[in-house]
Structures are given as structure tokens and as C-alpha cells.
Design an enzyme around this catalytic site. Structure first.
Site, PDB file in Angstrom:
ATOM      1  N   GLU A  17       6.533   5.582  13.614  1.00 54.18           N
ATOM      2  CA  GLU A  17       5.099   5.565  13.924  1.00 54.18           C
ATOM      3  C   GLU A  17       4.870   5.955  15.376  1.00 54.18           C
ATOM      4  O   GLU A  17       5.713   5.659  16.236  1.00 54.18           O
ATOM      5  CB  GLU A  17       4.537   4.164  13.690  1.00 54.18           C
ATOM      6  CG  GLU A  17       4.704   3.680  12.265  1.00 54.18           C
ATOM      7  CD  GLU A  17       3.903   2.425  12.012  1.00 54.18           C
ATOM      8  OE1 GLU A  17       2.679   2.544  11.839  1.00 54.18           O
ATOM      9  OE2 GLU A  17       4.491   1.343  11.999  1.00 54.18           O
ATOM     10  N   HIS A  61       0.809  -1.222   0.000  1.00 52.95           N
ATOM     11  CA  HIS A  61       0.000   0.000   0.000  1.00 52.95           C
ATOM     12  C   HIS A  61       0.846   1.279   0.000  1.00 52.95           C
ATOM     13  O   HIS A  61       0.339   2.347  -0.301  1.00 52.95           O
ATOM     14  CB  HIS A  61      -1.018  -0.007   1.159  1.00 52.95           C
ATOM     15  CG  HIS A  61      -0.442   0.422   2.466  1.00 52.95           C
ATOM     16  ND1 HIS A  61       0.170  -0.441   3.327  1.00 52.95           N
ATOM     17  CD2 HIS A  61      -0.379   1.629   3.063  1.00 52.95           C
ATOM     18  CE1 HIS A  61       0.583   0.217   4.391  1.00 52.95           C
ATOM     19  NE2 HIS A  61       0.254   1.483   4.259  1.00 52.95           N
ATOM     20  N   HIS A  87       7.536  -2.202   2.542  1.00 51.48           N
ATOM     21  CA  HIS A  87       7.366  -0.744   2.478  1.00 51.48           C
ATOM     22  C   HIS A  87       8.698   0.021   2.358  1.00 51.48           C
ATOM     23  O   HIS A  87       8.858   0.868   1.490  1.00 51.48           O
ATOM     24  CB  HIS A  87       6.626  -0.238   3.714  1.00 51.48           C
ATOM     25  CG  HIS A  87       5.296  -0.893   3.926  1.00 51.48           C
ATOM     26  ND1 HIS A  87       4.529  -1.371   2.900  1.00 51.48           N
ATOM     27  CD2 HIS A  87       4.598  -1.155   5.062  1.00 51.48           C
ATOM     28  CE1 HIS A  87       3.414  -1.888   3.401  1.00 51.48           C
ATOM     29  NE2 HIS A  87       3.431  -1.774   4.700  1.00 51.48           N
TER      30      HIS A  87
HETATM   31  C1  BG6 Z   1       1.264  -1.912   7.531  1.00 55.95           C
HETATM   32  C2  BG6 Z   1       1.901  -2.536   8.745  1.00 55.95           C
HETATM   33  O1  BG6 Z   1       1.558  -2.674   6.385  1.00 55.95           O
HETATM   34  O2  BG6 Z   1       1.762  -0.590   7.367  1.00 55.95           O
HETATM   35  C3  BG6 Z   1       1.602  -1.704   9.972  1.00 55.95           C
HETATM   36  O3  BG6 Z   1       1.408  -3.857   8.914  1.00 55.95           O
HETATM   37  C4  BG6 Z   1       2.042  -0.273   9.761  1.00 55.95           C
HETATM   38  O4  BG6 Z   1       2.219  -2.255  11.120  1.00 55.95           O
HETATM   39  C5  BG6 Z   1       1.467   0.279   8.454  1.00 55.95           C
HETATM   40  O5  BG6 Z   1       1.550   0.498  10.852  1.00 55.95           O
HETATM   41  C6  BG6 Z   1       2.070   1.626   8.134  1.00 55.95           C
HETATM   42  O6  BG6 Z   1       1.381   2.172   7.047  1.00 55.95           O
HETATM   43  P1  BG6 Z   1       1.041   3.721   6.972  1.00 55.95           P
HETATM   44  O7  BG6 Z   1       0.410   3.894   5.635  1.00 55.95           O
HETATM   45  O8  BG6 Z   1       0.121   4.002   8.119  1.00 55.95           O
HETATM   46  O9  BG6 Z   1       2.337   4.425   7.114  1.00 55.95           O
END
Ligand code: BG6
Length: 526
Positions: free
Chosen positions: A246, A208, A270
Site C-alpha cells: 500500500e 471485502h 485478506h
Molecule cells: C482493510 C484494512 O481491511 O483493507 C486497511 O483495514 C487496508 O488497513 C485495506 O488499507 C486494504 O484494502 P484495499 O481494498 O484498499 O486493498
């Protein structure tokens, strides 16, 4: 994201009004969190952007005992909840009843067990009925919004039921969520299992992060502008820092997280996507295979990461966003002596002509001091001769920071002469914020990705070899960590910037982490 379909960016809706072809979306995991929080809000946004054709329909599949009506009700309650309380990603002041009804009336529900072949027989029947409708041409997109253990089984069952067979120009595609495997061998096994049933061009492995506008913009920034590329290599850049910090903990995901940990959860997917966008060679075109080949090439050039270049951490109690939080080991569904890491920092080397000798430092963690995802390129210092014995020697080097989230934008720091008769030099900055130039888009980050599946543009999705190359690069660390449990957990307080060992990782090379959130406008520091 190919140029022909640069509409892959839903943002360009006015310029290229392209509606997706009629299709049925089958969502496995229809009653799950992902469907409610992200997939359905994204579909609603696509309806608002007039991206879905009249012949669009949805079949939700789940074992939960629901009817089409109660499923729709659950979903509309969730949308209303977002309007009243705000969601993580979906924000709207109201739900347009016409647009919502357009979507809701196209939803049906099939209660069934994902592992039972009978479910697929009933699904085949439903799809055949839909195929008879005059506005439906038999295109089907299967969305596997389910736990990882079901991916292979569902694809096999779909194959056995004949549902993945393409005929008369109608396509059958499958979206697979992350995590794609939990190490190199499981990723290989899963690829082999699904490639037994599907061809590579039917598979859309989602990450994503690639749905984020700021991530997609990295290629435009690099390749549509003449000023950056000449510096974008080991001659211009001393090192790169990629941070995904985070301010959330593991929340209710303890069971999943215990098996996963920060490395598997964030790095080969990611953070490596950010690394690929920033470090890959220019593709010959924005054709999906041209782009994905360059990414795979980049991952294959990563030197296997030495465990000495990896730091792990786990949070203890502390304060985050002014709230007290407890130890990771006291979170629900977490073992009291858990050895799962909630923080990871790595030094990554890329053995190619462009990057040899330039370290890429990656870090990510839960419950850190500030929410901030960014890529900071640290440029080489200017030669000092001209300024010897002046305070300039203490000035920091130029840093270009791509702010992925929040305060999406680009920040460049450099030196300027302070007005006055003497040569006095000061650090200044140029700051570009997306919101100053573009209307904010209502987006949960999945719109572009889902839309791209409908139009058959796989640029933003992972190919089998890309996923395996990424696991291959981190496998030595996974092996070393499995063999040697951490001795110092927990080793960082919630609300801090992370464990001290992560600072030493850079100090060894004469560098230091940028303070987390250093480039954020004040209002964005949480
Ligand atoms: C997810 C992880 O794929 O991505 C999570 O499983 C994480 O642990 C998240 O918090 C972070 O995504 P974003 O878009 O909130 O930065």
C-alpha cells in the site's frame, strides 16, 4: 458465487437479470465512515443495475443525533463529493437523480445506543410497521458496520428482541464486518456468542477482498481452463509470492491500528483469502459449503507459522508518491514508542500432497514504494542440459502474475528466441488486462457481497471454522511477537520496499522478492 446464482457477479447483469427479493436493510453504524464511503455507494450501484426490488427499504441506526432527512442529506452530500473530487473507490461523473431518489426515499433513521435494549424495541416496532406494507415480506438484513466490540452485543440484543427469529418463510441475516476477533481465542468466543443466537446460515462474515472481481476470477482461471491445473502443484511451481503493498499510511486510524497492526489487519483475512483461492483444492461444485469446506481444509493444512519465518517492520519518515511523510510513531493517536508493526512478511508452508515443499511468501505493508496487490507463481526452471554454458542459465524462471489491483489482469513471463542465426534467448511476456476485454463496472467492491446476502449466497463469506482455522495458523507468531517486543523499530523508510530482514527471509531459500510493481504497466506505477 454458486453457479445457480453466478449472478453473484453483478457483472453478469445482462445475462441473468435477477433482482434481489424485497427486504429491509438495517445498518448499525449508519453515520459511520464505512456506510458513507462504501455501503451506500454500493447500494446506489445496485439500484443502477436494477438489482433491488420495489419492496426494498433501509433503516439506519446510530447514536448520532440525526433525522432521516439530515442522514439522507449527509449521504447525498458525500455522493456529490465523490462526483466532484473522486472517492477511493466510488467514481461517477454524475449521480442520476431518479436512481438516487429511488434509494433516498426508502431510507429512515433511528437514533439509538447500540447497547440499550430500548433501541431494539423501537427497531422492532419500525420493522413490524414495515412488515405491514404490502410489498414487504419481512426479510431483514442487519449490517453491523460498527466497531468490533459491538458485534456480540448487537447480535445478543437482536436475539432478545426477537428480531433474528425467522418465520413464515421470511429470513433474518446478519453481516459482520472485519476484524472478526483479534486472535484465536477472541474469534472463538465471538463465534460462540453469535452462534448462541443465530444459525451459521444466518451469518455473513465479510472480507471485502472477496468482493474484488479479480479475486473471484481466480477460481474461474484455475478451474474453467484446462491449461493451468496440471502445473498447479509442487511439480510445476517452485514458490509463490503474495504481495499487498500500500502507498497509504495509517491516516486517521491510529487508534484502531495501534491495537491491530499489519498482521491482524491483513493476514488471517485478506492475504489468506488470496492464499486460499490460489491453493485450495477444486470444490465439487460452487455451492457455498463445498467452496468453504475446501478453504477451511487448506487453512487447516497450513503448518503453524514459526516466528523464525515471520518478519515485522515499522515505517520511519520518507517520501511516498513524491510527498514527504512522517514516522509512524508521530502519526495521530500513535504512541511515541509504539511497537505496532506496519509491515509483515511471512513464509507459509502447506502440508498437503499438492503443496508440500512449496513455500508461499506473503508480505504487506503501509507506505511502501508502489501500490500493488498481486500473486506471483514462480514456476520451476526448465532443465538446463540443452542450454548449458549459454546465457540462458541466467534467465529468470517463468512467472505468472495475477494482478489483483491496479491494472487488473494476468501477466506471464517466459523465454523466446531472439530472431537471428544464433540461439539467443530473451525474456518476453504476455499481458492480459481486464480493461482490454470488458467494460469497466462501476463498483466499490461491496455490491456483489451485499447482493449475495440478499439472495442467500454465502460462498464469498467466511464460515466460523474458516475464520478460526486462519487465526490458528497465525497465533504462534502473535504469541511470539507479544512476548518479544521488536528491537529495531522503525526499520524501513516510508516509500521503500520494506525492511531488509524481509529480503533475507527469501534469500535463505535461494529466492528473491519480485520488485514491488514489477509486472505493472508503467502508467500504473504510483
Ligand atoms: C482493510 C484494512 O481491511 O483493507 C486497511 O483495514 C487496508 O488497513 C485495506 O488499507 C486494504 O484494502 P484495499 O481494498 O484498499 O486493498
Amino acid at each position: 458465487m454458486n453457479t445457480e446464482s453466478s449472478a453473484s457477479s453483478v457483472a453478469q447483469s445482462t445475462a441473468q437479470d435477477r433482482q434481489a427479493p424485497p427486504a429491509t436493510l438495517v445498518i448499525f453504524g449508519a453515520a459511520g465512515d464505512l456506510t458513507k464511503r462504501l455501503v451506500v455507494p454500493a447500494l446506489y450501484n445496485l439500484v443502477r443495475a436494477r438489482r433491488l426490488a420495489d419492496g426494498f427499504s433501509i433503516i439506519g441506526v446510530d447514536s448520532a443525533s440525526l433525522t432521516a432527512e439530515s442522514w439522507r442529506k449527509q449521504l447525498s452530500d458525500m455522493m456529490e463529493f465523490f462526483v466532484r473530487h473522486g472517492g477511493d473507490e466510488f467514481h461517477a461523473s454524475e449521480i442520476d437523480p431518479t436512481d438516487w431518489n429511488w434509494l433516498a426515499q426508502r431510507m429512515s433513521y433511528l437514533q439509538g445506543d447500540f447497547t440499550d435494549s430500548e433501541t431494539y424495541g423501537r427497531l422492532a416496532h419500525l420493522l413490524a410497521k414495515r412488515g405491514g406494507a404490502s410489498d414487504n415480506v419481512g426479510n431483514v438484513l442487519f449490517y453491523l458496520a460498527v466497531a468490533e466490540r459491538f458485534f456480540g452485543q448487537i447480535v445478543e440484543q437482536l436475539g432478545r428482541a426477537g428480531l433474528t427469529r425467522e418465520s413464515n418463510g421470511a429470513w433474518r441475516r446478519v453481516i459482520i464486518e472485519k476484524p472478526f476477533g483479534h486472535d484465536l481465542s477472541s474469534a472463538r468466543a465471538l463465534n460462540a456468542q453469535i452462534l448462541n443466537v443465530l444459525t451459521e446460515d444466518q451469518i455473513y462474515r465479510i472480507d471485502h477482498f472477496l468482493g474484488k472481481e479479480t479475486v473471484q476470477n481466480i477460481l474461474v482461471l484455475r478451474f474453467a481452463n484446462g491449461i493451468f491445473e496440471p502445473q498447479w502443484n509442487r511439480n510445476g511451481i517452485s514458490h509463490v509470492q503474495i504481495t499487498a503493498a500500500e502507498t497509504v499510511g495509517v491516516e486517521a486510524r491510529g487508534r484502531f491500528y495501534e491495537k491491530t497492526g499489519a498482521l491482524r489487519d491483513m493476514v488471517p483475512n485478506h492475504l489468506f483469502q488470496l492464499l486460499a483461492m490460489i491453493a485450495m483444492e477444486p470444490p465439487v461444485s460452487f455451492n457455498p459449503d463445498a467452496v468453504r469446506a475446501k478453504k477451511t481444509e487448506l487453512f487447516s493444512a497450513i503448518r503453524p507459522i514459526s516466528p523464525d519465518d515471520a518478519v515485522r517492520g515499522q515505517y520511519s519518515a520518507g517520501r511516498v508518491r513524491d510527498q514527504p511523510v512522517r514516522d509512524y510513531r508521530r502519526e495521530p493517536d500513535v504512541e511515541p514508542d509504539s511497537q505496532t508493526e506496519t509491515y509483515v512478511a511471512l513464509k507459509v508452508g502447506i502440508d498437503n500432497w499438492r503443496w508440500a515443499g512449496v513455500p508461499f511468501y506473503l508480505r504487506t505493508g503501509k507506505y511502501l514504494s508502489t501500490r500493488c496487490t498481486e500473486i506471483a507463481l514462480h514456476f520451476r526452471q526448465a532443465p538446463y542440459a540443452l542450454f548449458r554454458d549459454t546465457p540462458v542459465e541466467r534467465l529468470p524462471p517463468n512467472i505468472m502474475t495475477l494482478r489483483i489491483q491496479p491494472a487488473e489482469g494476468l501477466y506471464v513471463s517466459f523465454s523466446a528466441k531472439r530472431p537471428g542465426p544464433e540461439i539467443e534467448i530473451d525474456g518476453v511476456a504476455m499481458d492480459f488486462c481486464y480493461s482490454d476485454y470488458f467494460e469497466p463496472l462501476s463498483s466499490v467492491g461491496y455490491e456483489t457481497l451485499i447482493y449475495d446476502c440478499f439472495i442467500g449466497d454465502a460462498t464469498l463469506f467466511q464460515r466460523a471454522d474458516t475464520v478460526e482455522a486462519a487465526w490458528w495458523a497465525v497465533q504462534p507468531v502473535l504469541d511470539a511477537w507479544a512476548a518479544q517486543p521488536p528491537r529495531d523499530f522503525p526499520n524501513y523508510a516510508a516509500g521503500s520496499p520494506g525492511p531488509e530482514a524481509a529480503d533475507r527471509l527469501l534469500q535463505r531459500d535461494g529466492h528473491a522478492w519480485r520488485p514491488i510493481g514489477a509486472g505493472l504497466p508503467r502508467r500504473n506505477v504510483e
